[in-house]
Motif scaffolding. Structure first.
Motif, PDB file in Angstrom:
ATOM      1  N   LEU A   1       0.825  -1.218   0.000  1.00  0.00           N
ATOM      2  CA  LEU A   1       0.000   0.000   0.000  1.00  0.00           C
ATOM      3  C   LEU A   1       0.854   1.260   0.000  1.00  0.00           C
ATOM      4  N   GLN A   2       2.116   1.120   0.454  1.00  0.00           N
ATOM      5  CA  GLN A   2       2.963   2.308   0.631  1.00  0.00           C
ATOM      6  C   GLN A   2       3.145   3.161  -0.634  1.00  0.00           C
ATOM      7  N   PRO A   3       3.382   2.566  -1.812  1.00  0.00           N
ATOM      8  CA  PRO A   3       3.520   3.424  -2.999  1.00  0.00           C
ATOM      9  C   PRO A   3       2.252   4.239  -3.286  1.00  0.00           C
ATOM     10  N   PHE A   4       1.094   3.657  -2.977  1.00  0.00           N
ATOM     11  CA  PHE A   4      -0.163   4.392  -3.159  1.00  0.00           C
ATOM     12  C   PHE A   4      -0.246   5.545  -2.146  1.00  0.00           C
ATOM     13  N   VAL A   5       0.139   5.256  -0.906  1.00  0.00           N
ATOM     14  CA  VAL A   5       0.091   6.271   0.154  1.00  0.00           C
ATOM     15  C   VAL A   5       1.033   7.417  -0.187  1.00  0.00           C
ATOM     16  N   GLN A   6       2.227   7.059  -0.638  1.00  0.00           N
ATOM     17  CA  GLN A   6       3.234   8.044  -1.013  1.00  0.00           C
ATOM     18  C   GLN A   6       2.709   8.971  -2.106  1.00  0.00           C
ATOM     19  N   ARG A   7       2.155   8.364  -3.140  1.00  0.00           N
ATOM     20  CA  ARG A   7       1.614   9.151  -4.248  1.00  0.00           C
ATOM     21  C   ARG A   7       0.455  10.043  -3.763  1.00  0.00           C
ATOM     22  N   ALA A   8      -0.434   9.472  -2.938  1.00  0.00           N
ATOM     23  CA  ALA A   8      -1.564  10.254  -2.413  1.00  0.00           C
ATOM     24  C   ALA A   8      -1.045  11.471  -1.656  1.00  0.00           C
ATOM     25  N   SER A   9       0.018  11.258  -0.901  1.00  0.00           N
ATOM     26  CA  SER A   9       0.589  12.345  -0.124  1.00  0.00           C
ATOM     27  C   SER A   9       1.215  13.406  -1.033  1.00  0.00           C
ATOM     28  N   GLU A  10       1.813  12.981  -2.127  1.00  0.00           N
ATOM     29  CA  GLU A  10       2.471  13.931  -3.037  1.00  0.00           C
ATOM     30  C   GLU A  10       1.485  14.786  -3.834  1.00  0.00           C
ATOM     31  N   VAL A  11       0.363  14.189  -4.226  1.00  0.00           N
ATOM     32  CA  VAL A  11      -0.531  14.901  -5.146  1.00  0.00           C
ATOM     33  C   VAL A  11      -1.832  15.377  -4.496  1.00  0.00           C
ATOM     34  N   GLY A  12      -2.004  15.102  -3.200  1.00  0.00           N
ATOM     35  CA  GLY A  12      -3.277  15.456  -2.579  1.00  0.00           C
ATOM     36  C   GLY A  12      -4.378  14.493  -2.980  1.00  0.00           C
ATOM     37  N   GLY A  13      -4.018  13.244  -3.099  1.00  0.00           N
ATOM     38  CA  GLY A  13      -4.990  12.218  -3.470  1.00  0.00           C
ATOM     39  C   GLY A  13      -5.438  11.402  -2.268  1.00  0.00           C
ATOM     40  N   GLY A  14      -6.403  10.534  -2.481  1.00  0.00           N
ATOM     41  CA  GLY A  14      -6.907   9.686  -1.395  1.00  0.00           C
ATOM     42  C   GLY A  14      -6.962   8.230  -1.807  1.00  0.00           C
ATOM     43  N   LEU A  15      -7.070   7.357  -0.806  1.00  0.00           N
ATOM     44  CA  LEU A  15      -7.204   5.919  -1.052  1.00  0.00           C
ATOM     45  C   LEU A  15      -8.373   5.386  -0.246  1.00  0.00           C
TER      46      LEU A  15
END
Lengths: 315, 315
Positions: free
Chosen positions: A150-164
């Motif tokens: 899940l970490q790569p998704f979390v990282q990306r969410a954190s970078e772009v203001g996204g959610g999971l």
């Protein structure tokens, strides 16, 4: 950059509802006018179906954009039409963003390391729609392979203001096969919930909620209540309302006392409402968009009756 | 109609190896000639990347088609390039089928009911490549949502002569987070394994193997051995050989005494072999296809040393 959860909560406060409209186009259930126009133009082909899905979803978006904060396109139905369907998915996501809606792409992706990163890059645009080919604000993901995946998704969410939204407790009859298995007093879904709470609490960094959410079905109301308490920093996505049998009473516990912290999905119950009594009789297929509007308003009113939506303040 | 597992085993017997080549294109690692030609034609765009991925994979297919029975395109990298990437995925799958290869699409899909059905329709073509937009012989799927969510995939596989590989024990470092949780003496991955064995044994209908397979990582050799014994009717897909650290000794137990019942995947170790010592020195990037051919042959020889491939008889 404004985090996903803040953007979502602003949208909920603006529309005064947490109703989420699922975009699940199915060929056999589309209005006859849309199907025959696609058949005339493209014959019975993937391109025809894809163009019909796009038109149908774009017209739904026009109807619901003033009413609800968010939509949830289901990737599977678009993929079923091949690359042309996937192109329609991209266009539907863009149109929804342009209409001011939050978009949760329901694709339930999950893989390891750099492969997970590729999925995150594909679907998580976060605040800036131009930053990913499929410009969703948030994405559903599957936890089976482990928290590290899940970490790569979390990282990306954190970078772009996204959610999971991580699958925790799904709404299907067999959800318990593996999710209910109990180890040292806690079920698998509770263990996943604890993992998601850790991720989202860290993500929140002192705020009330993080942008790492959980999917928890409305069809198990007692568990929904327990999971709400167990995942204090986790926004919920609740499927199973309406066609799958969940009621507004069943989902009331998903919300905090401010009416925030959850979105409640309805797909068929809204988008195919013109095919089912009583709206079928009231509007008929010719006025299907009015039926969709009416169904969305009925859902909003129904949710408001049993949930603390009255406490929603425009920010 | 010939079941997937029979077609796969015929291909393994014909090529005298169970080596599976993973097609995981990554922009930064493509040969410079392919990248610069794409940049010249399309600029730094999704279309350019997608066309480069397609060219790279098609040339890999030309090299490996005479050597191995099957390839496994990883959907994530294509999806990362948007609809154009997905179109490249479709073309790569078709080209591999045209070259006589078995295609396992690694997309790890999973959802409920009619949504699962849509994914199955999208990716499982089985024996007839024209029966699905993404014409794979087999598809990887995720079991988290429950056995009922696998049924639409199983049904489709049975109808078209397709195959499935259900995630059981994955090869990532955090695989154990949830998969290792023990309930009444058995781990989650063993419970999933038992579910897959039931599905595949029923599918086999008296034959040695069914077409419902399992993904079991090479990075946990002891568990691979146990799972081989636990899932007698289940063909295995074993990732983790090569770049992830699994050796041919580690994967030997995946096979039955006839050298059947498993395919062993290598992705980076084959397709990017021209970037790594010793093949980088031997061939260099200019002769990258020779490096790929050499890496595939080395893998085949390595597998043959520790596995009962000598028992493979052409049928």
């Amino acid at each position: 950059m404004i985090p996903y959860i803040q953007r979502l909560h602003s949208a909920i406060q603006k529309k005064q509802t947490a109703a989420l409209v699922g975009l699940d186009p199915r060929w056999e259930q589309l209005p006859e006018t849309i199907r025959s126009s696609a058949l005339d133009k493209h014959g019975d082909s993937m391109i025809g179906r894809a163009s019909a899905y796009e038109e149908f979803c774009l017209r739904i978006i026009d109807v619901v954009a003033p009413l609800v904060p968010a939509v949830k396109p289901q990737s599977a139905f678009f993929e079923e039409c091949g690359p042309e369907g996937v192109q329609a998915l991209r266009n539907v996501i863009r149109a929804a963003r342009d209409a001011g809606l939050i978009v949760i792409c329901d694709a339930k992706r999950g893989d390891i390391g750099s492969t997970a990163q590729a999925y995150a890059n594909a679907y998580l645009a976060g605040e800036d729609p131009s930053s990913a080919p499929f410009a969703a604000d948030a994405l559903t993901v599957n936890p089976y392979m482990g928290v590290d995946t899940l970490q790569p998704f979390v990282q990306r969410a954190s970078e772009v203001g996204g959610g999971l939204y991580v699958l925790v407790r799904t709404s299907n009859p067999g959800a318990g096969d593996f999710q209910d298995r109990t180890t040292e007093g806690s079920t698998l879904f509770e263990a996943v919930a604890d993992g998601v709470e850790r991720l989202s609490s860290e993500f929140a960094n002192g705020a009330e909620y993080g942008s790492i959410g959980a999917v928890v079905g409305a069809t198990f109301p007692k568990e929904l209540e327990e999971l709400r308490a167990r995942m204090k920093h986790v926004p919920l996505l609740v499927p199973g309302y309406g066609s799958q049998g969940g009621t507004s009473k069943d989902v009331a516990s998903a919300f905090d006392s401010n009416g925030l912290g959850a979105v409640i999905n309805s797909s068929r119950g809204i988008i195919f409402s013109y095919r089912k009594s009583p709206l079928a009789e009231e509007f008929g297929e010719a006025r299907w968009e009015e039926a969709v509007e009416s169904a969305a308003k009925l859902m909003i009113a129904d949710l408001a009756e049993h949930t603390p939506v009255g406490n929603l303040k425009s920010s």
